[in-house]
Write an enzyme that holds these catalytic residues in place. Structure first.
Site, PDB file in Angstrom:
ATOM      1  N   CYS A   5       0.834  -1.199   0.000  1.00 59.02           N
ATOM      2  CA  CYS A   5       0.000   0.000   0.000  1.00 59.02           C
ATOM      3  C   CYS A   5       0.876   1.260   0.000  1.00 59.02           C
ATOM      4  O   CYS A   5       1.570   1.523  -0.967  1.00 59.02           O
ATOM      5  CB  CYS A   5      -0.979  -0.016   1.176  1.00 59.02           C
ATOM      6  SG  CYS A   5      -2.299   1.210   1.031  1.00 59.02           S
ATOM      7  N   HIS A  50      -3.752  -4.958   0.496  1.00 52.71           N
ATOM      8  CA  HIS A  50      -3.327  -5.412   1.824  1.00 52.71           C
ATOM      9  C   HIS A  50      -3.425  -6.933   1.917  1.00 52.71           C
ATOM     10  O   HIS A  50      -4.476  -7.475   2.274  1.00 52.71           O
ATOM     11  CB  HIS A  50      -4.192  -4.761   2.915  1.00 52.71           C
ATOM     12  CG  HIS A  50      -3.929  -3.307   3.102  1.00 52.71           C
ATOM     13  ND1 HIS A  50      -2.894  -2.829   3.872  1.00 52.71           N
ATOM     14  CD2 HIS A  50      -4.552  -2.216   2.592  1.00 52.71           C
ATOM     15  CE1 HIS A  50      -2.893  -1.508   3.845  1.00 52.71           C
ATOM     16  NE2 HIS A  50      -3.889  -1.111   3.071  1.00 52.71           N
ATOM     17  N   GLU A 108      -2.241  -8.766   4.156  1.00 51.98           N
ATOM     18  CA  GLU A 108      -2.315  -9.193   5.553  1.00 51.98           C
ATOM     19  C   GLU A 108      -3.741  -9.234   6.093  1.00 51.98           C
ATOM     20  O   GLU A 108      -3.989  -9.821   7.153  1.00 51.98           O
ATOM     21  CB  GLU A 108      -1.458  -8.269   6.430  1.00 51.98           C
ATOM     22  CG  GLU A 108      -2.026  -6.883   6.679  1.00 51.98           C
ATOM     23  CD  GLU A 108      -1.766  -5.882   5.565  1.00 51.98           C
ATOM     24  OE1 GLU A 108      -1.995  -4.676   5.781  1.00 51.98           O
ATOM     25  OE2 GLU A 108      -1.321  -6.302   4.473  1.00 51.98           O
TER      26      GLU A 108
END
EC number: 6.3.5.2
Length: 530
Positions: free
Chosen positions: A97, A184, A186
């Site tokens: 990001c 993202h 994660e």
């Protein structure tokens, strides 16, 4: 040794034993989540601030570096930037990001205001899988949160993916082992997110997956023995999983050199004091001293309704009680060390790691008296909560202790809105025990992060019980789901379970004539009411 020195030494010890992945924090809450995902892949990770000099990062000999997301725009004056020297050090780097955009800008790519912001779920098209996105479906749903976009990849980089608002959504330079993604990976909402991270960790960076509960226990035992030697240690048990696991680790390392102290302030939930006195001792063989001071705490809290004042009184009385016990023990044989159950998020959020911003203070990180004459032993200071539970199971602690839901240090005192009295504590204990029992029977106790039960003792609600009108107090159920308590969502508990809880509470507690459900997320609300 000062607390900062302790954590620095403990982190350095981990770096010597395992490959370390540095997660560079650009100011959002994503850094902790990235670090946890790396550890879920059995690779050790540490969070460092974005303004750490490159030479200091490289001094840690990282196997890889991940640049986190952040709230800034690369075009804003004073926005965090990346020293280009980082990309010439030969260390594999993944930008995520904002970290992806800062990486592109530092290497000569182009970041533009496209006018097409993307927030939330977004469809991603993989145009060239390369090494990073190999074995990933051609189209996946990913989690985005960006206003700017990379419009041109740096020279030598291949573009791997795009979205409607991001013409360059991923790129890589295979030879230099530099890669980046706009989304993202994660976040659980991202499809194949963990797979992408593991491609970077193993296929690109070549990290060793040797970080697990067994290795953590072995590492910490060696560290504790090296720090403590043949001297004595004291540990305050709260009844929670953190202090229990910390004490069990130290007990495993130094045996009867450890004495545990349990201050029973009378503010625990039903059965928890007995669990500490019986189950913990049976599982560990630890020497336990119990100080029953419930009346002392009730007397100190008499007439107090302000939540912050409650916290301060409980903290003060706990420290005084603990000091009294410690002085008696110290008179018999000197004690040099105090065990604390501080976790890695406590350190990061309190600015006690490597220069991170101070988000909030924690009772385990600050709050000790200036004249407290013990050196700290903090065996959990590099661990996240899920790792603490895994270590507890590895050490053979009972599951009821290991899977205990988070519970505030001040106990039920801050779940009673109003003055804390013996009668109100008994009512709340009963309601809380019923709630936990029904949640467990429904198999929800491990699916819910925690479920505070709150007594609105200063609120009177009209009701009908038996043949008469009543004015009772409401009970609030606050079940939430979370991964780290930094954010939380209200848990969707089945109606039949809620009905059982409500019926049992109002039948068992005549003072209660209404049970309500808190359906607020965090933010805007906190998990606890006080």
């Amino acid at each position: 040794m000062a607390p900062g020195g302790v954590v620095g030494h403990r982190l350095a010890f981990m770096e010597q034993l395992h490959d370390v992945v540095l997660v560079v924090d650009f100011g959002a809450q994503y850094a902790q989540l990235i670090a946890r995902r790396v550890r879920e892949a059995n690779v050790y990770s540490e969070i460092v601030p974005h303004n750490m000099p490159v030479r200091d990062m490289l001094a840690k000999e990282p196997a890889a570096i991940i640049l986190s997301g952040g709230p800034a725009s690369v075009y804003v004056e004073g926005a965090p930037s990346v020293d280009p020297a980082l990309f010439n050090a030969g260390v594999p780097v993944l930008g995520i990001c904002y970290g992806f955009q800062a990486m592109a800008q530092a290497l000569g790519g182009q970041v533009a205001h496209t006018g097409a912001s993307e927030y939330g779920r977004t469809s991603l098209c993989i145009t060239s899988a390369g090494q990073l996105l190999s074995r990933i479906p051609h189209t996946i749903s990913v989690w985005m949160s960006h206003g700017d976009s990379v419009s041109r990849a740096p020279e030598g980089f291949s573009t791997l993916a795009r979205t409607a608002g991001a013409p360059v959504a991923a790129f890589e330079d295979v030879e230099r082992r530099l890669v980046g993604v706009q989304w993202h990976p994660e976040v659980h909402h991202t499809e194949s997110g963990q797979t992408v991270l593991e491609h970077f960790l193993f296929d690109i960076a070549g990290c060793r997956p040797d970080w697990n509960a067994s290795s953590i226990v072995g590492d910490q035992i060696a560290q504790i023995r090296g720090q403590v030697g043949d001297r004595r240690v004291i540990c305050g048990l709260s009844g929670g999983v953190d202090s229990a696991v910390a004490a069990a680790l130290v007990q495993r390392a130094v045996g009867d050199q450890l004495t545990c102290v349990f201050v029973d302030h009378g503010l625990l939930r039903q059965g928890e004091a007995e669990q500490v006195k019986n189950d913990f001792v049976a599982a560990t063989g630890a020497d336990l001293v119990v100080a029953d001071e419930s009346q002392r705490f009730l007397d100190a809290l008499a007439g107090v309704t302000d939540p912050e004042t409650k916290r301060k009184i409980i903290g003060r009385e706990f420290i005084r009680t603990f000091e009294d016990v410690a002085k008696r023990l110290n008179a018999d044989q000197p004690i040099d060390f105090l065990v604390q159950g501080t976790l890695y998020p406590d350190v990061v959020e309190s600015g006690g790691g490597e220069g991170a911003a101070n988000i909030k203070s924690h009772h385990n990180v600050g709050g000790l008296p200036d004249d407290f004459q013990f050196s700290l032993v903090e065996p959990l200071r590099t661990l996240f909560k899920d790792e603490v539970r895994a270590v507890g199971l590895e050490l053979g602690l009972p599951e009821d202790i290991v899977w205990r839901q988070p519970f505030p240090g001040p106990g039920l005192a801050i779940r009673i809105i109003g003055e804390v009295t013996a009668e109100r504590l008994e009512v709340l204990r009963t309601a809380d025990a019923i709630t936990r029992e029904e949640m467990g029977a429904a198999g929800l106790d491990r699916k819910v992060w925690q479920c505070p039960v709150v007594l609105l003792s200063d609120v009177h609600s009209v009701g009908v019980q038996g043949d008469g009108r009543t004015y009772g107090s409401p009970i609030v159920l606050r079940p939430v789901t979370s991964e780290d308590a930094m954010t939380a969502d209200w848990a969707r508990i089945p109606y039949d379970v809620l009905e059982k809880i409500s019926t049992r509470i109002t039948n068992a507690c005549p003072q209660i004539n209404r049970v309500v459900l808190d359906i607020t997320s965090k933010p805007p609300a906190t998990i606890e009411w006080e």
